[in-house]
Design a protein around this motif. Structure first.
Motif, short mmCIF file in Angstrom:
data_model
loop_
_atom_site.label_atom_id
_atom_site.label_comp_id
_atom_site.label_asym_id
_atom_site.label_seq_id
_atom_site.Cartn_x
_atom_site.Cartn_y
_atom_site.Cartn_z
N LEU A 183 0.85 -1.18 0.00
CA LEU A 183 0.00 0.00 0.00
C LEU A 183 0.89 1.24 0.00
N PRO A 184 0.35 2.41 -0.39
CA PRO A 184 1.12 3.64 -0.24
C PRO A 184 1.46 3.89 1.22
N GLU A 185 2.57 4.54 1.48
CA GLU A 185 3.02 4.77 2.85
C GLU A 185 1.95 5.47 3.69
N GLU A 186 1.21 6.41 3.08
CA GLU A 186 0.23 7.17 3.85
C GLU A 186 -1.00 6.33 4.24
N ALA A 187 -1.12 5.11 3.69
CA ALA A 187 -2.26 4.26 4.04
C ALA A 187 -2.06 3.53 5.36
N VAL A 188 -0.82 3.52 5.86
CA VAL A 188 -0.50 2.78 7.09
C VAL A 188 -0.22 3.78 8.20
N ILE A 189 -0.91 3.62 9.33
CA ILE A 189 -0.70 4.52 10.47
C ILE A 189 0.07 3.79 11.56
#
Length: 391
Positions: free
Chosen positions: A316-322
């Protein structure tokens, strides 16, 4: 058997207390489980999703990252800079060279007053006005000579005067051309006592060396220009890593003032070692033209992609993972309606991947073609936090 009455009373009291406390423990466990389940689920209204521009989609594919980290600097090399200098002695009449001024190729940067230009233009125009007369005189003497009606001396003089005037005009035109004056377009109305300095390419004025009224001589620097769109990264590779690097490899550049890595490619490598760095200098050019906000000689880092594997994995794109409470999470769309959307937070394991992606391995199985929040995950998490607090 004799039993102490006081001991019997104490034993009965203890058993009663134990019987009363056991049900309390059994009732509390389901409550905690329910709270945890509630914390992993939340609902956002359609208005919230529209305002925050939340976006979701299916899982993507990427390769695991295998990078070589190199240090370096941003550079604009000499071939993309220019020093604009005076052609001849004179006085600075006007300037258009403010620091950081953006100019286009051919723009006038300065006007330098040079009085001798008037003499050359006057001489050119005077010679030009005599040329028709000298040409007709030559033709007349040539005709007379054919009829033996004039002496050879008169004919040769007419010929010499004509040729001398033509040579003088060519020399004067060449002199004027050095000052960007087109002699063929010269007239008494267009005569001027200055020459202009123009930008050799489009770029930015990086330095100005003179001011209005300055006396300059031939070769005096007036200003410096640079092509900011030609900025690139110089990275330094030590001898032990030379075998890992080649022209054409992808690089993620970490730049000052830029939030996320910028994609680039290795365009060339120097043939020898840099004497100061004790390393080989390689040049990485941006995949898309840049320049704004980037500064020549600013520090930069590069992550050279060494991955030769063809194995693709869920990503996934980095911003999709918190990152939350020491763990990594994603949000899966559980139910999508017109008025609201229901999300579930899922714990995942992660691994760096290439080009702004992260490999994702969910700890619980996801439905086939699961829709996962790819944009605005941290906003979704913040709304969940507010809901949990209210409850």
């Amino acid at each position: 058997m004799f039993i102490n009455k006081r001991a019997l009373i104490f034993l009965s009291f203890s058993l009663g207390a134990l019987a009363c406390t056991a049900p309390v423990e059994n009732q509390s466990a389901p409550a905690e489980t329910h709270a945890e389940a509630h914390a992993d689920e939340l609902t956002l209204t359609a208005a919230q999703i529209e305002t925050a521009k939340i976006g979701w989609g299916e899982m993507e594919q990427a390769r695991a990252a295998n990078n070589l980290r190199l240090s370096g600097e941003l550079r604009i090399h000499k071939e993309y800079t220019a020093t604009v200098s005076a052609y001849a002695d004179g006085i600075v009449q006007s300037l258009n060279t403010g620091i950081n001024k953006v100019v286009k190729k051919g723009d006038v940067l300065a006007k330098i007053q040079h009085p001798q230009l008037l003499d050359w233009q006057q001489e050119y125009l005077a010679t030009q006005s005599q040329l028709d007369f000298l040409q007709s005189e030559f033709e007349r003497y040539e005709s007379l000579k054919k009829d033996n009606a004039t002496s050879s001396k008169s004919y040769e003089k007419a010929k010499a005067d004509l040729n001398t005037s033509k040579v003088n005009m060519r020399l004067l035109a060449a002199k004027l051309a050095l000052f960007k004056i087109d002699a063929s377009q010269l007239s008494t109305e267009s005569v001027r006592d200055y020459y202009v300095l123009r930008a050799p390419f489009s770029g930015v004025v990086s330095h100005t060396m003179v001011n209005l009224g300055s006396a300059v001589s031939t070769g005096t620097p007036i200003c410096e220009l640079m092509q900011t769109d030609k900025i690139h990264a110089d990275l330094f590779v030590f001898e032990k890593d030379l075998g890992k690097v080649r022209v054409g490899q992808s690089v993620q550049l970490i730049l000052p003032g830029v939030e996320s890595p910028v994609p680039a490619k290795i365009s060339s490598m120097d043939p020898g070692f840099d004497a100061d760095k004790k390393a080989v200098r390689i040049h990485a050019t941006f995949n898309q033209p840049r320049g704004a906000r980037l500064v020549d000689q600013a520090y930069a880092e590069g992550l050279v992609d060494l991955n030769t594997s063809s194995e693709w994995q869920p990503a996934l794109p980095e911003e999709a993972v918190i990152l939350e409470l020491g763990g990594h999470y994603i949000f899966v769309v559980e139910e999508e309606g017109k008025e609201a959307v229901h999300f579930r937070k899922v714990l995942v394991e992660t691994e760096p991947a290439t080009e702004g992606m992260v490999l994702v391995r969910p700890k619980t199985q996801l439905p086939e073609n699961a829709q996962i929040v790819k944009k605005g995950a941290y906003y979704v998490a913040s709304q969940g936090g507010e809901m949990d607090h209210d409850h």
